[in-house]
Design a protein around this motif. Structure first.
Motif, PDB file in Angstrom:
ATOM      1  N   ARG A 247       0.815  -1.216   0.000  1.00  0.00           N
ATOM      2  CA  ARG A 247       0.000   0.000   0.000  1.00  0.00           C
ATOM      3  C   ARG A 247       0.852   1.270   0.000  1.00  0.00           C
ATOM      4  O   ARG A 247       0.633   2.178  -0.810  1.00  0.00           O
ATOM      5  CB  ARG A 247      -0.934  -0.011   1.214  1.00  0.00           C
ATOM      6  N   GLU A 248       1.821   1.349   0.898  1.00  0.00           N
ATOM      7  CA  GLU A 248       2.633   2.564   0.996  1.00  0.00           C
ATOM      8  C   GLU A 248       3.496   2.758  -0.253  1.00  0.00           C
ATOM      9  O   GLU A 248       3.705   3.888  -0.698  1.00  0.00           O
ATOM     10  CB  GLU A 248       3.514   2.524   2.253  1.00  0.00           C
ATOM     11  N   ILE A 251       1.212   4.164  -2.926  1.00  0.00           N
ATOM     12  CA  ILE A 251       0.925   5.591  -2.715  1.00  0.00           C
ATOM     13  C   ILE A 251       2.111   6.443  -3.142  1.00  0.00           C
ATOM     14  O   ILE A 251       1.961   7.453  -3.839  1.00  0.00           O
ATOM     15  CB  ILE A 251       0.557   5.846  -1.235  1.00  0.00           C
ATOM     16  N   LYS A 252       3.308   6.040  -2.759  1.00  0.00           N
ATOM     17  CA  LYS A 252       4.511   6.803  -3.141  1.00  0.00           C
ATOM     18  C   LYS A 252       4.675   6.839  -4.656  1.00  0.00           C
ATOM     19  O   LYS A 252       5.032   7.876  -5.231  1.00  0.00           O
ATOM     20  CB  LYS A 252       5.756   6.180  -2.492  1.00  0.00           C
ATOM     21  N   LYS A 277      -1.487  12.533  -1.988  1.00  0.00           N
ATOM     22  CA  LYS A 277      -1.381  11.354  -1.120  1.00  0.00           C
ATOM     23  C   LYS A 277      -2.763  10.852  -0.716  1.00  0.00           C
ATOM     24  O   LYS A 277      -3.001   9.641  -0.647  1.00  0.00           O
ATOM     25  CB  LYS A 277      -0.548  11.698   0.116  1.00  0.00           C
ATOM     26  N   GLN A 278      -3.683  11.788  -0.434  1.00  0.00           N
ATOM     27  CA  GLN A 278      -5.040  11.384  -0.083  1.00  0.00           C
ATOM     28  C   GLN A 278      -5.713  10.673  -1.262  1.00  0.00           C
ATOM     29  O   GLN A 278      -6.378   9.646  -1.084  1.00  0.00           O
ATOM     30  CB  GLN A 278      -5.855  12.608   0.325  1.00  0.00           C
ATOM     31  N   ALA A 281      -4.229   7.287  -1.658  1.00  0.00           N
ATOM     32  CA  ALA A 281      -4.717   6.384  -0.616  1.00  0.00           C
ATOM     33  C   ALA A 281      -6.094   5.842  -0.968  1.00  0.00           C
ATOM     34  O   ALA A 281      -6.396   4.661  -0.718  1.00  0.00           O
ATOM     35  CB  ALA A 281      -4.751   7.109   0.727  1.00  0.00           C
ATOM     36  N   HIS A 282      -6.939   6.679  -1.559  1.00  0.00           N
ATOM     37  CA  HIS A 282      -8.257   6.219  -1.997  1.00  0.00           C
ATOM     38  C   HIS A 282      -8.118   5.129  -3.073  1.00  0.00           C
ATOM     39  O   HIS A 282      -8.857   4.144  -3.059  1.00  0.00           O
ATOM     40  CB  HIS A 282      -9.071   7.395  -2.538  1.00  0.00           C
ATOM     41  N   ALA A 284      -5.489   3.139  -3.488  1.00  0.00           N
ATOM     42  CA  ALA A 284      -4.941   1.946  -2.842  1.00  0.00           C
ATOM     43  C   ALA A 284      -6.019   1.187  -2.078  1.00  0.00           C
ATOM     44  O   ALA A 284      -6.083  -0.054  -2.132  1.00  0.00           O
ATOM     45  CB  ALA A 284      -3.807   2.349  -1.902  1.00  0.00           C
ATOM     46  N   ASP A 285      -6.879   1.924  -1.368  1.00  0.00           N
ATOM     47  CA  ASP A 285      -7.964   1.273  -0.607  1.00  0.00           C
ATOM     48  C   ASP A 285      -8.945   0.570  -1.548  1.00  0.00           C
ATOM     49  O   ASP A 285      -9.408  -0.537  -1.256  1.00  0.00           O
ATOM     50  CB  ASP A 285      -8.703   2.316   0.235  1.00  0.00           C
ATOM     51  N   GLU A 326     -14.418   9.313  -5.549  1.00  0.00           N
ATOM     52  CA  GLU A 326     -14.269   7.890  -5.238  1.00  0.00           C
ATOM     53  C   GLU A 326     -15.392   7.083  -5.872  1.00  0.00           C
ATOM     54  O   GLU A 326     -15.179   6.008  -6.435  1.00  0.00           O
ATOM     55  CB  GLU A 326     -14.255   7.697  -3.725  1.00  0.00           C
TER      56      GLU A 326
END
Length: 338
Positions: A247-248, A251-252, A277-278, A281-282, A284-285, A326
């Motif tokens: 996940r991280e 995001i990167k 980043k937000q 993250a969406h 990735a989720d 989203e």
């Protein structure tokens, strides 16, 4: 000792293109292809260099939206080479990659031409296809000029790439897109042409060929909709384009892509790295939530769509807009995301 060998400047020929990791590649508009930017990763650079050295076609696997087609365009832009592309579908015949007979133009000329029957000879309507341009650019341009000489109905269309070729341009980059949509006979029919670096045109038998020194860099993509013949795979180098699993790391990577794209002159607005980043993250989720389903997994394309919208949105509204995006961008499978 690091047993994962990599292509470093000390190990490769200085004649190979510099597919840089340090900056984005700006890709100019080319026909219907829009302006874009691209960031190479280490493994893709290794794959491109291996294809350059071996002369093998490079087959790019991966989910839709992972940048397979854009990788070919970026390789041409980075090397300053002419770019030729063809998108395969279920009706594509093996000969379509070599030439195209324009029966419609011949019929149109037949309506207005009574005395000059030579004009209606079949060879006068034979247009060079993508492999012809890739193997013998100057010869393809000469053929096109001959076909259009003193003709009222100019023949243009598929297989006629824009732009100019010069001896300094180097080898052509040829993209054969979505090979998995073809009839199973097409990949096998390509083998002889790719292996022999040439073919003969049907009227007159003129040889269309190139040498090892001028052979094109052939990049083929597949979305895995159909299994490809083993004989075809054996003659290709195969590279899979995938987003990072962790996940991280994902995001990167997405933020890095976003920063590079935003630096391009044509990008409108500005999006902070925190907002990127937000958004990442969406993405990735969503990928994690949909991983065990048959739904389409959002990726780089969806992330870029999100930050394009966020770039022209006041910061104080970004959280509300992220929730809306989203639903709009990340859930394309038709089910409920949350």
């Amino acid at each position: 000792m690091n047993d994962k060998w990599s292509f470093s400047p000390s190990k490769i020929s200085a004649l190979l293109p510099d597919y840089s990791l340090d900056d984005f590649i700006s890709i100019p508009k080319d026909g219907t292809w829009p302006t874009s930017v691209h960031v190479f990763d280490t493994d893709t650079i290794a794959a491109l260099h291996a294809a350059e050295i071996t002369g093998r076609p490079l087959l790019l696997r991966g989910d839709p939206g992972t940048g397979k087609s854009e990788t070919a365009r970026a390789a041409a832009a980075a090397a300053g080479r002419p770019f030729v592309s063809v998108v395969i579908d279920g009706r594509t015949e093996p000969t379509d990659l070599k030439w195209r007979f324009d029966a419609v133009a011949r019929l149109a000329d037949a309506q207005v031409t009574k005395e000059d029957r030579a004009l209606l000879e079949e060879r006068a309507y034979l247009l060079p296809g993508p492999l012809w341009w890739a193997y013998a650019w100057k010869g393809a341009q000469t053929r096109l000029d001959e076909v259009n000489h003193e003709r009222k109905h100019k023949l243009v269309g598929p297989g006629t790439p824009p732009g100019k070729w010069t001896p300094e341009s180097g080898r052509v980059v040829l993209l054969i897109d979505e090979i998995d949509k073809a009839d199973p006979d097409l990949p096998n029919a390509m083998l002889e042409v790719l292996a022999n670096l040439g073919f003969r045109e049907p009227y007159g038998g003129t040889e269309i060929s190139c040498s090892e020194a001028t052979r094109p860099l052939v990049i083929i993509t597949t979305n895995e909709e159909r299994e490809l013949p083993h004989a075809f795979l054996r003659r290709c180098l195969v590279h899979r384009l995938e987003l990072p699993d962790e996940r991280e790391d994902l995001i990167k990577w997405l933020v890095k892509i976003g920063v590079r794209h935003q630096a391009a002159p044509e990008w409108q607005g500005r999006c902070s790295e925190d907002v990127m980043k937000q958004a990442a993250a969406h993405v990735a989720d969503a990928r994690e939530h949909l991983a065990d389903t048959a739904s389409y997994l959002p990726g780089t394309s969806e992330f870029l769509d999100m930050i394009k919208v966020l770039s022209v949105t006041p910061f104080e509204h970004s959280n509300v807009l992220l929730a809306q995006l989203e639903k709009l961008v990340l859930n394309k499978g038709g089910g409920r995301h949350r």
